[in-house]
Design a protein around this motif. Structure first.
Motif, PDB file in Angstrom:
ATOM      1  N   ARG A   1       0.847  -0.978   0.115  1.00 39.49           N
ATOM      2  CA  ARG A   1       0.077   0.169   0.017  1.00 39.49           C
ATOM      3  C   ARG A   1       0.659   1.460  -0.179  1.00 39.49           C
ATOM      4  NH1 ARG A   1      -4.308  -1.084   4.490  1.00 39.49           N
ATOM      5  NH2 ARG A   1      -2.693  -1.326   5.818  1.00 39.49           N
ATOM      6  N   SER A   2       1.909   1.175   0.273  1.00 40.98           N
ATOM      7  CA  SER A   2       3.127   2.569   0.580  1.00 40.98           C
ATOM      8  C   SER A   2       3.447   3.056  -1.315  1.00 40.98           C
ATOM      9  CB  SER A   2       3.995   2.381   1.307  1.00 40.98           C
ATOM     10  OG  SER A   2       5.084   1.335   0.993  1.00 40.98           O
ATOM     11  N   ASP A   3       3.137   1.433  -1.824  1.00 40.36           N
ATOM     12  CA  ASP A   3       3.492   1.930  -3.239  1.00 40.36           C
ATOM     13  C   ASP A   3       2.888   1.698  -4.276  1.00 40.36           C
ATOM     14  OD1 ASP A   3       5.304   2.233  -5.578  1.00 40.36           O
ATOM     15  OD2 ASP A   3       5.628  -0.479  -5.479  1.00 40.36           O
ATOM     16  N   ARG A   4       2.305   3.345  -4.559  1.00 41.25           N
ATOM     17  CA  ARG A   4       0.930   2.978  -5.542  1.00 41.25           C
ATOM     18  C   ARG A   4       0.717   2.547  -6.464  1.00 41.25           C
ATOM     19  NH1 ARG A   4      -2.456   6.323  -8.283  1.00 41.25           N
ATOM     20  NH2 ARG A   4      -4.105   6.103  -8.435  1.00 41.25           N
ATOM     21  N   GLN A   5       2.244   2.798  -6.990  1.00 41.08           N
ATOM     22  CA  GLN A   5       2.274   3.034  -8.596  1.00 41.08           C
ATOM     23  C   GLN A   5       2.427   1.325  -8.993  1.00 41.08           C
ATOM     24  OE1 GLN A   5       5.604   5.412  -9.943  1.00 41.08           O
ATOM     25  NE2 GLN A   5       5.449   4.214 -12.229  1.00 41.08           N
ATOM     26  N   GLY A   6       3.801   0.624  -8.088  1.00 41.25           N
ATOM     27  CA  GLY A   6       3.584  -1.017  -8.150  1.00 41.25           C
ATOM     28  C   GLY A   6       2.288  -1.824  -7.584  1.00 41.25           C
ATOM     29  N   ALA A   7       1.239  -1.496  -6.486  1.00 36.28           N
ATOM     30  CA  ALA A   7       0.103  -2.015  -6.573  1.00 36.28           C
ATOM     31  C   ALA A   7      -0.598  -2.037  -8.148  1.00 36.28           C
ATOM     32  CB  ALA A   7      -0.818  -0.959  -5.515  1.00 36.28           C
ATOM     33  N   VAL A   8      -0.662  -1.171  -8.319  1.00 36.45           N
ATOM     34  CA  VAL A   8      -1.723  -0.242  -9.653  1.00 36.45           C
ATOM     35  C   VAL A   8      -0.558  -1.757 -10.712  1.00 36.45           C
ATOM     36  CG1 VAL A   8      -1.860   1.251 -11.564  1.00 36.45           C
ATOM     37  CG2 VAL A   8      -2.175   1.636  -9.226  1.00 36.45           C
ATOM     38  N   ALA A   9       0.065  -1.424 -10.996  1.00 40.35           N
ATOM     39  CA  ALA A   9       1.128  -2.200 -11.858  1.00 40.35           C
ATOM     40  C   ALA A   9       0.417  -4.196 -11.449  1.00 40.35           C
ATOM     41  CB  ALA A   9       2.577  -2.444 -12.220  1.00 40.35           C
ATOM     42  N   ALA A  10       0.591  -4.773 -10.166  1.00 43.27           N
ATOM     43  CA  ALA A  10       0.369  -5.908  -9.496  1.00 43.27           C
ATOM     44  C   ALA A  10      -1.266  -5.956 -10.061  1.00 43.27           C
ATOM     45  CB  ALA A  10       0.065  -5.622  -8.429  1.00 43.27           C
ATOM     46  N   LEU A  11      -2.118  -4.851  -9.727  1.00 42.19           N
ATOM     47  CA  LEU A  11      -3.961  -5.941 -10.325  1.00 42.19           C
ATOM     48  C   LEU A  11      -3.458  -5.189 -11.707  1.00 42.19           C
ATOM     49  CD1 LEU A  11      -5.467  -3.141  -7.417  1.00 42.19           C
ATOM     50  CD2 LEU A  11      -5.602  -5.483  -7.492  1.00 42.19           C
ATOM     51  N   ALA A  12      -2.665  -4.429 -12.279  1.00 42.65           N
ATOM     52  CA  ALA A  12      -3.591  -5.141 -14.067  1.00 42.65           C
ATOM     53  C   ALA A  12      -2.829  -5.802 -14.781  1.00 42.65           C
ATOM     54  CB  ALA A  12      -2.739  -3.468 -14.010  1.00 42.65           C
ATOM     55  N   GLU A  13      -1.696  -6.660 -13.723  1.00 43.39           N
ATOM     56  CA  GLU A  13      -1.227  -7.605 -14.810  1.00 43.39           C
ATOM     57  C   GLU A  13      -1.917  -8.712 -13.949  1.00 43.39           C
ATOM     58  OE1 GLU A  13       0.404 -11.671 -13.680  1.00 43.39           O
ATOM     59  OE2 GLU A  13      -0.176 -10.610 -11.522  1.00 43.39           O
ATOM     60  N   THR A  14      -2.645  -8.698 -12.854  1.00 39.28           N
ATOM     61  CA  THR A  14      -3.948  -9.783 -12.129  1.00 39.28           C
ATOM     62  C   THR A  14      -4.888  -9.702 -12.944  1.00 39.28           C
ATOM     63  OG1 THR A  14      -3.119  -9.516  -9.804  1.00 39.28           O
ATOM     64  CG2 THR A  14      -4.874 -10.369  -9.813  1.00 39.28           C
ATOM     65  N   ALA A  15      -5.116  -8.902 -13.882  1.00 39.64           N
ATOM     66  CA  ALA A  15      -6.699  -8.764 -14.442  1.00 39.64           C
ATOM     67  C   ALA A  15      -6.220  -9.261 -15.995  1.00 39.64           C
ATOM     68  CB  ALA A  15      -6.881  -7.558 -14.730  1.00 39.64           C
TER      69      ALA A  15
END
Length: 249
Positions: A126-140
């Motif tokens: 949660r402290s790395d918003r850009q990384g979290a967004v990328a992780a969700l995009a890859e998971t999608a």
């Protein structure tokens, strides 16, 4: 006496989580090349541990429209978050092939967190918003191609008093990227069973309500906030008075 009973129940639960966690880790290691296999292995673990911990916590679940969970698969399942028990309810109810979304800190929990590292489910920093967004995009992309599902708690943190919090937009982006419907899962009163920052259980009947799937085929990125608010209003309408969000001042 209630505190002693709660401690004994917690101890039994920890032993179950540990023993079955070690067994699942041993099975998961040979499955490292196959993420889908690890996800489904942990679904099996979750169904056993989630139901066992719910029982040990003294919660007697009554589920309305449970058939909507499997019938809607693949979908984005969203649940409200007020108690530690919510995590165990979620891994119990999540359909086979459903990926959970966890905060990175959970991986520090012995056995349960260690298994999570191998599970193939989604860990967010949660402290790395850009990384979290990328992780969700890859998971999608991953779940869309394999027709898996995602289980997420869109408030992002536990409510302190049981009242519904605003929803973050991550689940909306997942729904748009996958084309999956959103299925709201409403936990009524779980915060009274296992209070935040305590190990005390209060036996209770626990109502769980699976609402009708929400069609997301017309959702758009530029109106993501409105879609998140739409689903949050469905929860607010379904929840009882003690969990409805307070009016804004």
């Amino acid at each position: 006496m209630a505190s002693v009973v709660s401690f004994l129940r917690l101890a039994v639960g920890f032993v179950l989580v540990a023993v079955l966690g070690v067994l699942a880790i041993v099975i998961a290691l040979p499955l490292l090349p196959w993420r889908t296999g690890r996800i489904k292995l942990c679904n099996v673990y979750g169904k056993i541990i989630g139901r066992a911990v719910t029982f040990l916590a003294g919660a007697r679940p009554h589920i309305a429209h449970r058939e909507r969970l499997d019938a809607s698969m693949p979908a984005i399942y969203v649940a409200n978050h007020t108690s530690t028990l919510d995590a165990f309810l979620s891994i119990w109810l999540c359909p086979m092939g459903g990926c959970g979304v966890f905060k990175k800190e959970i991986t520090r929990i012995p056995f349960f967190g260690w298994l999570l590292l191998l599970s193939g489910h989604i860990r967010l920093n949660r402290s790395d918003r850009q990384g979290a967004v990328a992780a969700l995009a890859e998971t999608a992309a991953f779940v869309r191609d394999r027709k898996l599902g995602i289980w997420i708690m869109p408030e992002g943190t536990r409510s302190k008093d049981g009242r519904l919090l605003p929803f973050k937009k991550g689940f909306v982006h997942l729904a748009i990227a996958t084309g999956f419907p959103v299925v709201p899962v409403v936990f009524h009163g779980a915060y009274r069973n296992w209070e935040k920052h305590t190990f005390r259980f209060v036996p209770m009947d626990l109502d769980i309500e699976v609402l009708e799937p929400v069609d997301t085929s017309m959702w758009r990125e530029d109106t993501a906030g409105a879609h998140a608010d739409q689903v949050q209003r469905l929860f607010a309408a379904a929840l009882r008075a003690d969990q409805k969000p307070l009016p804004l001042p």
